[in-house]
Scaffold this motif. Structure first.
Motif, PDB file in Angstrom:
ATOM      1  N   SER A   1     -43.771  59.598 -81.348  1.00 50.86           N
ATOM      2  CA  SER A   1     -43.177  60.970 -82.110  1.00 50.86           C
ATOM      3  C   SER A   1     -41.800  61.255 -81.175  1.00 50.86           C
ATOM      4  CB  SER A   1     -44.043  62.167 -81.783  1.00 50.86           C
ATOM      5  OG  SER A   1     -44.421  62.284 -80.314  1.00 50.86           O
ATOM      6  N   LEU A   2     -41.504  60.252 -80.200  1.00 47.41           N
ATOM      7  CA  LEU A   2     -40.053  60.641 -79.463  1.00 47.41           C
ATOM      8  C   LEU A   2     -38.998  60.361 -80.360  1.00 47.41           C
ATOM      9  CD1 LEU A   2     -38.893  61.189 -76.737  1.00 47.41           C
ATOM     10  CD2 LEU A   2     -38.919  58.843 -76.264  1.00 47.41           C
ATOM     11  N   THR A   3     -38.204  61.387 -80.459  1.00 45.91           N
ATOM     12  CA  THR A   3     -36.925  61.342 -81.098  1.00 45.91           C
ATOM     13  C   THR A   3     -35.911  61.047 -80.139  1.00 45.91           C
ATOM     14  OG1 THR A   3     -36.080  63.700 -80.642  1.00 45.91           O
ATOM     15  CG2 THR A   3     -37.787  63.231 -82.642  1.00 45.91           C
ATOM     16  N   GLY A   4     -34.760  60.328 -80.942  1.00 45.33           N
ATOM     17  CA  GLY A   4     -33.398  59.864 -79.899  1.00 45.33           C
ATOM     18  C   GLY A   4     -32.648  61.213 -79.491  1.00 45.33           C
ATOM     19  N   GLU A   5     -32.820  62.324 -79.949  1.00 43.11           N
ATOM     20  CA  GLU A   5     -32.005  63.500 -79.328  1.00 43.11           C
ATOM     21  C   GLU A   5     -32.949  64.002 -78.327  1.00 43.11           C
ATOM     22  OE1 GLU A   5     -32.877  62.974 -82.703  1.00 43.11           O
ATOM     23  OE2 GLU A   5     -30.719  63.128 -83.563  1.00 43.11           O
ATOM     24  N   ALA A   6     -34.154  63.925 -78.236  1.00 42.30           N
ATOM     25  CA  ALA A   6     -34.964  64.438 -77.188  1.00 42.30           C
ATOM     26  C   ALA A   6     -35.002  63.350 -75.908  1.00 42.30           C
ATOM     27  CB  ALA A   6     -36.531  64.550 -77.388  1.00 42.30           C
ATOM     28  N   ALA A   7     -34.682  62.018 -76.244  1.00 41.87           N
ATOM     29  CA  ALA A   7     -34.748  60.679 -75.165  1.00 41.87           C
ATOM     30  C   ALA A   7     -33.183  61.113 -74.699  1.00 41.87           C
ATOM     31  CB  ALA A   7     -34.846  59.736 -75.652  1.00 41.87           C
ATOM     32  N   LEU A   8     -32.297  61.490 -75.370  1.00 42.01           N
ATOM     33  CA  LEU A   8     -30.883  61.621 -74.976  1.00 42.01           C
ATOM     34  C   LEU A   8     -30.875  62.992 -73.986  1.00 42.01           C
ATOM     35  CD1 LEU A   8     -27.919  60.767 -74.460  1.00 42.01           C
ATOM     36  CD2 LEU A   8     -27.669  62.019 -76.850  1.00 42.01           C
ATOM     37  N   ALA A   9     -31.413  63.915 -74.471  1.00 42.38           N
ATOM     38  CA  ALA A   9     -31.577  64.977 -73.821  1.00 42.38           C
ATOM     39  C   ALA A   9     -32.127  64.975 -72.346  1.00 42.38           C
ATOM     40  CB  ALA A   9     -32.179  66.170 -74.316  1.00 42.38           C
ATOM     41  N   SER A  10     -33.136  64.242 -72.398  1.00 41.07           N
ATOM     42  CA  SER A  10     -33.965  64.012 -71.111  1.00 41.07           C
ATOM     43  C   SER A  10     -33.134  63.087 -70.222  1.00 41.07           C
ATOM     44  CB  SER A  10     -35.341  63.474 -71.373  1.00 41.07           C
ATOM     45  OG  SER A  10     -35.302  62.192 -71.963  1.00 41.07           O
ATOM     46  N   LEU A  11     -32.433  62.252 -70.687  1.00 39.98           N
ATOM     47  CA  LEU A  11     -31.840  61.240 -69.953  1.00 39.98           C
ATOM     48  C   LEU A  11     -30.385  62.061 -69.470  1.00 39.98           C
ATOM     49  CD1 LEU A  11     -30.771  58.442 -68.836  1.00 39.98           C
ATOM     50  CD2 LEU A  11     -29.893  58.123 -70.919  1.00 39.98           C
ATOM     51  N   LEU A  12     -29.795  62.777 -69.810  1.00 39.80           N
ATOM     52  CA  LEU A  12     -28.410  63.641 -69.474  1.00 39.80           C
ATOM     53  C   LEU A  12     -29.275  64.684 -68.470  1.00 39.80           C
ATOM     54  CD1 LEU A  12     -26.632  64.208 -72.602  1.00 39.80           C
ATOM     55  CD2 LEU A  12     -26.203  62.571 -70.914  1.00 39.80           C
ATOM     56  N   THR A  13     -30.373  65.027 -68.554  1.00 39.77           N
ATOM     57  CA  THR A  13     -30.795  66.162 -67.594  1.00 39.77           C
ATOM     58  C   THR A  13     -31.322  65.421 -66.326  1.00 39.77           C
ATOM     59  OG1 THR A  13     -31.997  67.549 -69.453  1.00 39.77           O
ATOM     60  CG2 THR A  13     -32.591  67.681 -67.020  1.00 39.77           C
ATOM     61  N   PHE A  14     -31.553  64.165 -66.426  1.00 39.29           N
ATOM     62  CA  PHE A  14     -32.096  63.468 -65.269  1.00 39.29           C
ATOM     63  C   PHE A  14     -30.706  63.171 -64.429  1.00 39.29           C
ATOM     64  CE2 PHE A  14     -36.228  62.161 -66.932  1.00 39.29           C
ATOM     65  CZ  PHE A  14     -37.029  62.747 -65.977  1.00 39.29           C
ATOM     66  N   VAL A  15     -29.646  62.629 -65.391  1.00 45.09           N
ATOM     67  CA  VAL A  15     -28.411  62.409 -64.509  1.00 45.09           C
ATOM     68  C   VAL A  15     -27.629  63.503 -63.637  1.00 45.09           C
ATOM     69  CG1 VAL A  15     -26.039  61.615 -65.051  1.00 45.09           C
ATOM     70  CG2 VAL A  15     -28.081  60.413 -66.325  1.00 45.09           C
ATOM     71  N   VAL A  16     -27.845  64.668 -64.397  1.00 38.34           N
ATOM     72  CA  VAL A  16     -27.369  65.812 -63.633  1.00 38.34           C
ATOM     73  C   VAL A  16     -28.046  66.085 -62.586  1.00 38.34           C
ATOM     74  CG1 VAL A  16     -26.646  68.386 -63.938  1.00 38.34           C
ATOM     75  CG2 VAL A  16     -26.171  66.837 -65.767  1.00 38.34           C
ATOM     76  N   ALA A  17     -29.215  66.224 -62.755  1.00 42.55           N
ATOM     77  CA  ALA A  17     -30.304  66.646 -61.883  1.00 42.55           C
ATOM     78  C   ALA A  17     -30.136  65.820 -60.511  1.00 42.55           C
ATOM     79  CB  ALA A  17     -31.676  66.882 -62.002  1.00 42.55           C
ATOM     80  N   TYR A  18     -30.059  64.415 -60.690  1.00 44.49           N
ATOM     81  CA  TYR A  18     -30.193  63.307 -59.765  1.00 44.49           C
ATOM     82  C   TYR A  18     -28.677  63.338 -58.950  1.00 44.49           C
ATOM     83  CZ  TYR A  18     -34.592  60.846 -60.560  1.00 44.49           C
ATOM     84  OH  TYR A  18     -35.824  60.668 -60.758  1.00 44.49           O
ATOM     85  N   THR A  19     -27.808  63.624 -59.775  1.00 46.97           N
ATOM     86  CA  THR A  19     -26.491  63.948 -59.130  1.00 46.97           C
ATOM     87  C   THR A  19     -26.264  64.849 -58.009  1.00 46.97           C
ATOM     88  OG1 THR A  19     -25.254  62.996 -60.923  1.00 46.97           O
ATOM     89  CG2 THR A  19     -23.595  64.120 -59.551  1.00 46.97           C
ATOM     90  N   ILE A  20     -26.970  66.056 -58.273  1.00 40.86           N
ATOM     91  CA  ILE A  20     -26.859  67.233 -57.198  1.00 40.86           C
ATOM     92  C   ILE A  20     -27.795  66.658 -56.373  1.00 40.86           C
ATOM     93  CG2 ILE A  20     -27.406  69.607 -57.180  1.00 40.86           C
ATOM     94  CD1 ILE A  20     -26.706  69.813 -60.389  1.00 40.86           C
ATOM     95  N   ILE A  21     -29.090  66.349 -56.403  1.00 43.07           N
ATOM     96  CA  ILE A  21     -29.874  66.325 -55.473  1.00 43.07           C
ATOM     97  C   ILE A  21     -29.925  65.136 -54.623  1.00 43.07           C
ATOM     98  CG2 ILE A  21     -32.358  65.994 -55.017  1.00 43.07           C
ATOM     99  CD1 ILE A  21     -33.200  67.051 -57.642  1.00 43.07           C
TER     100      ILE A  21
END
Length: 476
Positions: free
Chosen positions: A399-419
């Motif tokens: 059930s995973l959509t491309g939009e959801a996968a992209l959103a989570s990937l970008l969230t990880f990139v931003v969060a990891y950059t800060i942390i």
């Protein structure tokens, strides 16, 4: 534009695990070195061992915490992005991951507090025991995680019923065919990574004329470990390669950039693999050397990618280069070990600024080699997530959509950059401060007296006036 959830999920997992693997790669070896320093402090009573241990324990605590955060985040993807994989192989890999938590993580968490805050609050022997148990926990963690990962490369001890995997022999599951080689190879790489970081920091202190005694001790011990492990790693890597040739020949063909295979295969030093034409461009090789390395016979036959169906071949364009990067760094480490021996025998190890600058530049070498080796291993397993049984395309969440996968990937990139940006900044600050050069002033309330090397200074009590204030004579 259509977003492929499979590819985005693979990129996300590669991103998070690349961050995560950096910290265990450093903390496993560092925990063992701290335990050694604590043992030397207890055995000799020399303050420098305690000071060096206290300094690197701070570095360990920060790195360990960052590693735990990235590990927890990574595990959630098993359910969000790879639910089919979790459902299919959960009966096999779920217990292995749980064993890591119960036997390793709990051990580390239980005794890390004593290691960090028990100094001068518990007997030295108890503090040493805590350091040893934390080190044991890091090694056990590597044991279970590598066992689980190795099983996906060389699955054994299971049967498939109704599309799910069930264990028939736990011994064969844990000690699957590739596990001993991968464990030895990875642990050695971890110790080398830590050794190069310690050697590089120590060399930097020598160049800056700071913490001279600590730097000499750290440099000598770290380079001694490099000299011992660098040649050993080459031998282990050769054995690991032979095991991979037996169980994953397509991966070996992709790593070597070999399309035709066969006897007297050349060792390709440089090429640009082209899957579209099933050939290499700009190929430079040495005739027969690949056969000699892989089969220990100049005329031995090695696999080629054309021997496998196109939909069962790993893509050689990435792993051809990551494999060579890993091997090149291994040879660099061996060269550092040789130079170290020469300088030590000549009595110039601590007075060779040019070599110290090289060591500072080599600090990231172990991390880069581990990432390169990890990409070689994991990309070389494709298109399988469980080699020969479960394809990666069949493991992603339906059930995973491309939009959801992209959103989570970008969230990880931003969060990891800060942390991890903040964590790296603080880590650099700690390294800049360095270890304590002098023992602290003795605390009369400390339960175990003054630290080693510190003596009480007896001075006469000053006279006091009628209000109890000290009377200081001129000149005092």
């Amino acid at each position: 534009m259509d977003l492929d959830p499979l590819m985005l999920s693979r990129i996300q997992f590669a991103f998070t695990i690349s961050f995560h693997i950096l910290f265990p790669s450093f903390t496993v070896g560092l925990a063992c070195w701290i335990a050694l320093l604590e043992g030397l402090w207890v055995g000799t009573g020399k303050w420098i061992y305690r000071s060096l241990s206290e300094f690197w324990t701070k570095i360990f605590a920060l790195s360990f915490g960052l590693g735990v955060v990235s590990g927890i985040v990574m595990s959630y993807q098993f359910g969000t992005n790879w639910s089919r994989w979790s459902d299919t192989v959960g009966n096999v890999l779920g217990p292995l991951i749980q064993y890591e938590v119960v036997t390793a993580f709990f051990l580390e968490a239980a005794f890390l507090g004593i290691l960090l805050f028990g100094r001068d609050r518990v007997p030295r022997g108890i503090h040493l025991m805590a350091a040893c148990l934390v080190a044991l926990g890091t090694v056990l963690s590597s044991f279970w995680i590598l066992s689980a990962n190795s099983w996906m490369h060389t699955p054994a001890g299971f049967e498939i019923r109704d599309g799910r995997y069930f264990v028939t022999d736990w011994w064969r599951v844990v000690f699957n065919p590739s596990f001993p080689y991968r464990l030895a190879h990875m642990l050695t790489a971890m110790f080398l990574t830590t050794s190069f970081v310690v050697a590089g920091i120590s060399a930097w202190y020598l160049l800056k004329h700071k913490h001279h005694e600590h730097a000499r001790l750290g440099l000598g011990m770290a380079l001694g470990m490099v000299t011992l492990l660098a040649p050993l790693q080459i031998v282990i890597g050769d054995l690991h390669g032979l095991n991979t040739l037996e169980h994953q020949p397509a991966k070996i063909a992709a790593m070597e950039g070999s399309w035709e295979g066969g006897p007297r295969a050349p060792l390709i030093l440089f090429a640009i693999p082209d899957p579209a034409t099933e050939s290499n461009r700009w190929e430079i090789g040495i005739d027969g050397l690949s056969s000699l390395i892989l089969t220990h016979d100049l005329n031995g036959s090695v696999p080629g990618l054309k021997q496998f169906p196109p939909d069962e071949r790993p893509d050689p364009r990435l792993i051809f280069w990551t494999f060579r990067l890993m091997v090149g760094i291994g040879l660099l480490m061996l060269a550092v070990a040789v130079v170290h021996l020469v300088l030590r025998l000549r009595g110039r190890l601590y007075s060779a600024p040019w070599f110290h600058r090289i060591l500072v530049g080599c600090m990231p070498a172990g991390f880069v080699a581990i990432l390169a080796g990890w990409f070689t291993t994991e990309v070389g397993r494709q298109p399988w997530v469980v080699y020969g049984h479960l394809r990666t395309a069949d493991a992603v969440t339906p059930s995973l959509t491309g939009e959801a996968a992209l959103a989570s990937l970008l969230t990880f990139v931003v969060a990891y950059t800060i942390i991890y940006g903040a964590g790296t900044f603080y880590l650099i600050r700690l390294l800049g401060i360095g270890p304590a050069d002098r023992p602290p002033l003795p605390d009369p309330l400390a339960p175990y007296g003054a630290p080693e090397g510190v003596q009480w200074i007896k001075r006469p009590m000053a006279a006091a006036d009628e209000h109890g204030r000290a009377v200081i004579e001129p000149g005092e």
